[in-house]
Design a protein around this motif. Sequence first.
Motif, PDB file in Angstrom:
ATOM      1  N   UNK A 107       0.832  -1.207   0.000  1.00  0.00           N
ATOM      2  CA  UNK A 107       0.000   0.000   0.000  1.00  0.00           C
ATOM      3  C   UNK A 107       0.872   1.265   0.000  1.00  0.00           C
ATOM      4  N   UNK A 108       0.568   2.188  -0.923  1.00  0.00           N
ATOM      5  CA  UNK A 108       1.311   3.458  -0.966  1.00  0.00           C
ATOM      6  C   UNK A 108       0.709   4.383   0.093  1.00  0.00           C
ATOM      7  N   UNK A 109       1.457   4.588   1.177  1.00  0.00           N
ATOM      8  CA  UNK A 109       0.952   5.422   2.275  1.00  0.00           C
ATOM      9  C   UNK A 109       1.103   6.907   1.968  1.00  0.00           C
ATOM     10  N   UNK A 110       2.131   7.245   1.185  1.00  0.00           N
ATOM     11  CA  UNK A 110       2.349   8.666   0.866  1.00  0.00           C
ATOM     12  C   UNK A 110       3.341   8.797  -0.276  1.00  0.00           C
ATOM     13  N   UNK A 111       3.301   9.945  -0.913  1.00  0.00           N
ATOM     14  CA  UNK A 111       4.311  10.244  -1.938  1.00  0.00           C
ATOM     15  C   UNK A 111       5.077  11.485  -1.476  1.00  0.00           C
ATOM     16  N   UNK A 112       6.384  11.402  -1.555  1.00  0.00           N
ATOM     17  CA  UNK A 112       7.217  12.489  -1.017  1.00  0.00           C
ATOM     18  C   UNK A 112       7.339  13.644  -1.997  1.00  0.00           C
ATOM     19  N   UNK A 113       7.715  14.791  -1.483  1.00  0.00           N
ATOM     20  CA  UNK A 113       7.957  15.948  -2.347  1.00  0.00           C
ATOM     21  C   UNK A 113       9.256  15.747  -3.111  1.00  0.00           C
ATOM     22  N   UNK A 114       9.389  16.474  -4.231  1.00  0.00           N
ATOM     23  CA  UNK A 114      10.569  16.314  -5.073  1.00  0.00           C
ATOM     24  C   UNK A 114      11.824  16.836  -4.358  1.00  0.00           C
ATOM     25  N   UNK A 115      12.939  16.094  -4.532  1.00  0.00           N
ATOM     26  CA  UNK A 115      14.196  16.530  -3.905  1.00  0.00           C
ATOM     27  C   UNK A 115      15.256  16.874  -4.937  1.00  0.00           C
ATOM     28  N   UNK A 116      15.023  16.433  -6.187  1.00  0.00           N
ATOM     29  CA  UNK A 116      16.042  16.666  -7.206  1.00  0.00           C
ATOM     30  C   UNK A 116      17.181  15.672  -7.122  1.00  0.00           C
ATOM     31  N   UNK A 117      17.052  14.660  -6.274  1.00  0.00           N
ATOM     32  CA  UNK A 117      18.090  13.624  -6.148  1.00  0.00           C
ATOM     33  C   UNK A 117      17.524  12.283  -6.617  1.00  0.00           C
ATOM     34  N   UNK A 118      18.382  11.260  -6.553  1.00  0.00           N
ATOM     35  CA  UNK A 118      17.950   9.920  -6.938  1.00  0.00           C
ATOM     36  C   UNK A 118      16.834   9.390  -6.057  1.00  0.00           C
ATOM     37  N   UNK A 119      16.639  10.008  -4.898  1.00  0.00           N
ATOM     38  CA  UNK A 119      15.581   9.548  -3.981  1.00  0.00           C
ATOM     39  C   UNK A 119      14.192   9.768  -4.565  1.00  0.00           C
ATOM     40  N   UNK A 120      14.105  10.606  -5.586  1.00  0.00           N
ATOM     41  CA  UNK A 120      12.802  10.821  -6.224  1.00  0.00           C
ATOM     42  C   UNK A 120      12.330   9.571  -6.956  1.00  0.00           C
ATOM     43  N   UNK A 121      13.276   8.635  -7.183  1.00  0.00           N
ATOM     44  CA  UNK A 121      12.918   7.379  -7.848  1.00  0.00           C
ATOM     45  C   UNK A 121      13.001   6.197  -6.879  1.00  0.00           C
ATOM     46  N   UNK A 122      13.037   6.466  -5.582  1.00  0.00           N
ATOM     47  CA  UNK A 122      13.183   5.392  -4.596  1.00  0.00           C
ATOM     48  C   UNK A 122      11.873   5.139  -3.850  1.00  0.00           C
ATOM     49  N   UNK A 123      11.815   3.904  -3.260  1.00  0.00           N
ATOM     50  CA  UNK A 123      10.651   3.539  -2.436  1.00  0.00           C
ATOM     51  C   UNK A 123      11.183   3.295  -1.016  1.00  0.00           C
ATOM     52  N   UNK A 124      10.501   3.850  -0.028  1.00  0.00           N
ATOM     53  CA  UNK A 124      10.927   3.690   1.377  1.00  0.00           C
ATOM     54  C   UNK A 124       9.934   2.799   2.121  1.00  0.00           C
ATOM     55  N   UNK A 125      10.507   1.985   2.954  1.00  0.00           N
ATOM     56  CA  UNK A 125       9.619   1.161   3.778  1.00  0.00           C
ATOM     57  C   UNK A 125      10.371   0.800   5.076  1.00  0.00           C
ATOM     58  N   UNK A 126       9.640   0.219   6.042  1.00  0.00           N
ATOM     59  CA  UNK A 126      10.338  -0.105   7.289  1.00  0.00           C
ATOM     60  C   UNK A 126      11.035  -1.459   7.183  1.00  0.00           C
ATOM     61  N   UNK A 127      11.753  -1.772   8.196  1.00  0.00           N
ATOM     62  CA  UNK A 127      12.618  -2.945   8.152  1.00  0.00           C
ATOM     63  C   UNK A 127      11.811  -4.241   8.006  1.00  0.00           C
ATOM     64  N   UNK A 128      10.668  -4.312   8.708  1.00  0.00           N
ATOM     65  CA  UNK A 128       9.847  -5.534   8.626  1.00  0.00           C
ATOM     66  C   UNK A 128       9.366  -5.773   7.208  1.00  0.00           C
ATOM     67  N   UNK A 129       8.934  -4.690   6.561  1.00  0.00           N
ATOM     68  CA  UNK A 129       8.375  -4.839   5.213  1.00  0.00           C
ATOM     69  C   UNK A 129       9.460  -5.230   4.221  1.00  0.00           C
ATOM     70  N   UNK A 130      10.638  -4.599   4.339  1.00  0.00           N
ATOM     71  CA  UNK A 130      11.697  -4.925   3.359  1.00  0.00           C
ATOM     72  C   UNK A 130      12.232  -6.334   3.600  1.00  0.00           C
TER      73      UNK A 130
END
Lengths: 224, 402
Positions: free
Chosen positions: B172-195
């Motif tokens: 489930x996509x809980x949120x979408x982050x604001x643009x940073x202009x870095x490679x993180x704009x193409x990354x997905x974040x999740x907690x340790x249990x999920x990964x």
Amino acid sequence: MKLTAEKIGRMYFRSGRDTNFFYAVQSIDFEPEEGKVTVITGRSGSGKTTFINMLCGLLTPSCGKVMLDGKDIYALSDRERSLLRNRSFGIIPQGQTGLQCLTVAENVLLPVSMYGRAGEKEDKAKKLLEMLGIDDLWDVYSNELSGGELRRMSVARALINDPGIIVADEPTGDLDGDTTVLVMELLKKRSENGAAVIIVTHDKDVMPYADTVYTMEKGVLKKQ
Amino acid sequence: MRFSLAIACKNIRRRPVRAALMCIIVLFLSFTAFMGGYLIISLQNGLDGYRARLGADIIVVPSAAQGHGTVDNVLLHGITGNYYIPQDSLRKLDGIEGIEKNTCQFYLTSAKASCCSARVQIIGFDPVTDFTVTPWINSNIDSGISDGDIIIGSDIAYPADGSIRFYGESYHVAAQLEKTGTGLDNAVFTNRNTIDKMAHSAAGTVERETLKDIDPENAASCVLIKVKDGYDISAVADDINIHISKVRATPSVSMIESVAQGFGNVSVFISVITVGIWLISVIIIIAVFALMMNERKKEFAVLRVAGASGKMIVSAVSAEAAVISITGSVIGLVISLILTAPLSESIRNHFSLPFMQPDMMIMLFLSVGSVVMPFLIGVITAVLSAFRITGNESGLLLREDA
């Protein structure tokens, strides 16, 4: 309308040096008569054009005054003098003087349109062009005209405001004999209607129309 | 004024080539003004974003990962990797003096195969120990991240049902982050249990066979370290490199410095080009207007003969220059706006720098500036040239061209 030149002269410097100067026109008193054609002749470089440019407010004299109905025209502001030139003077300059971005009609109506009354004078412009034999060129741009047509157009432009003073520098310079007659008849008629007509010319065909003839020599004007 | 405007429009219509050439010069001014400002601000924004996202004093990655899935590559270019620090190396970190806190991140690359919706870098972090990603995520979303939830970077598109599939499972996509202009704009974040769950699923696929030898719960792709006050960051990094094998510790400041230096070089390059084009264009504009006015001496003299004042002629010239300048600068701006996307992409790829487009207000300011400045230069230059000519006496102008 009374035009008077009081001891007007014009000095020019050569090569920007303060001490090397000459007088193109030397302290001239002059008063053209209303209702008359005044012709000024003289050799090239004698100061004729400089003199008439000073008379009609286009060139500030180095000395003396040019008075129109008692007012010194060079004491007026640029805006006032420009309006005065527009209303009181009809100037036919030397050479080709058509604005290329305008048609013949727009060129003729230029003195009227710059002060917002062009519509009122269209019929008059048509009539003037007809009298000068170029009424068929109404919508043609001025860069498509011959030298003679351009000259006739500038004559019409000078007369559009019914000026009290007409100043013409070689008005028949590019014209054949028949057209010279057309233009001179028109200028003569204006003088008969009360205008003071001043013509600078080398053209002998103009002389029969002259009421007074002056000769300019080395900046000095002499009545003949 | 009506007369001046009418004469100006007629002049433009009757001299289209002259008007077009002037337009093109003004267009160059407008284009370079906008593009120069846009690129420099975007690069500065990108650098600021990069600096803000790094968040740690030292980054520790596996030696094998150098140049591939390292944190700076993920941050800068979104280049993904699947390299992991051996557990014995992780344990040895506890023995290094000067470490105030550390947190592990686990990187997992999604596969191109049908099991995954998109190929992205998935970053697993521990919300309990994390001090780099969590503050940033918390500034973007109100609630924390729950098991099974993901937070996606600004450049990742997701379906309307609000879930993305990785290795056969939907998240489930809980949120979408604001643009940073870095490679993180193409990354997905999740907690340790999920990964960890994702890593277990991935271990069964052909693409991620290497994960079979990894225990995700105890492995890490990188360790982010905060150094205690009073300790030298470089010395702590050196200590790690000396005492722990198979890892590489890098002070984050050196990563920022290399990016900042790249930024400095590119921004100097862009500034020099912009100033150079501006200087040349302004000189050309001044020269062209001066020549044009000289060529039009006769025209001005005829207007004077007909009774125009100097002010009327200057108004006509200003109106003409205004029409030409506004047309040129608006076209320049439109071309700039069209080219911002491809040019930004090209700069980002060519110079390997973080890049973030300015916000709407800055874009608006740049747009207005890139229209107003060339407009003013065009009009002022034309007016000064006209003043110079009309300052001469009409009788002399007539004689010069007779």
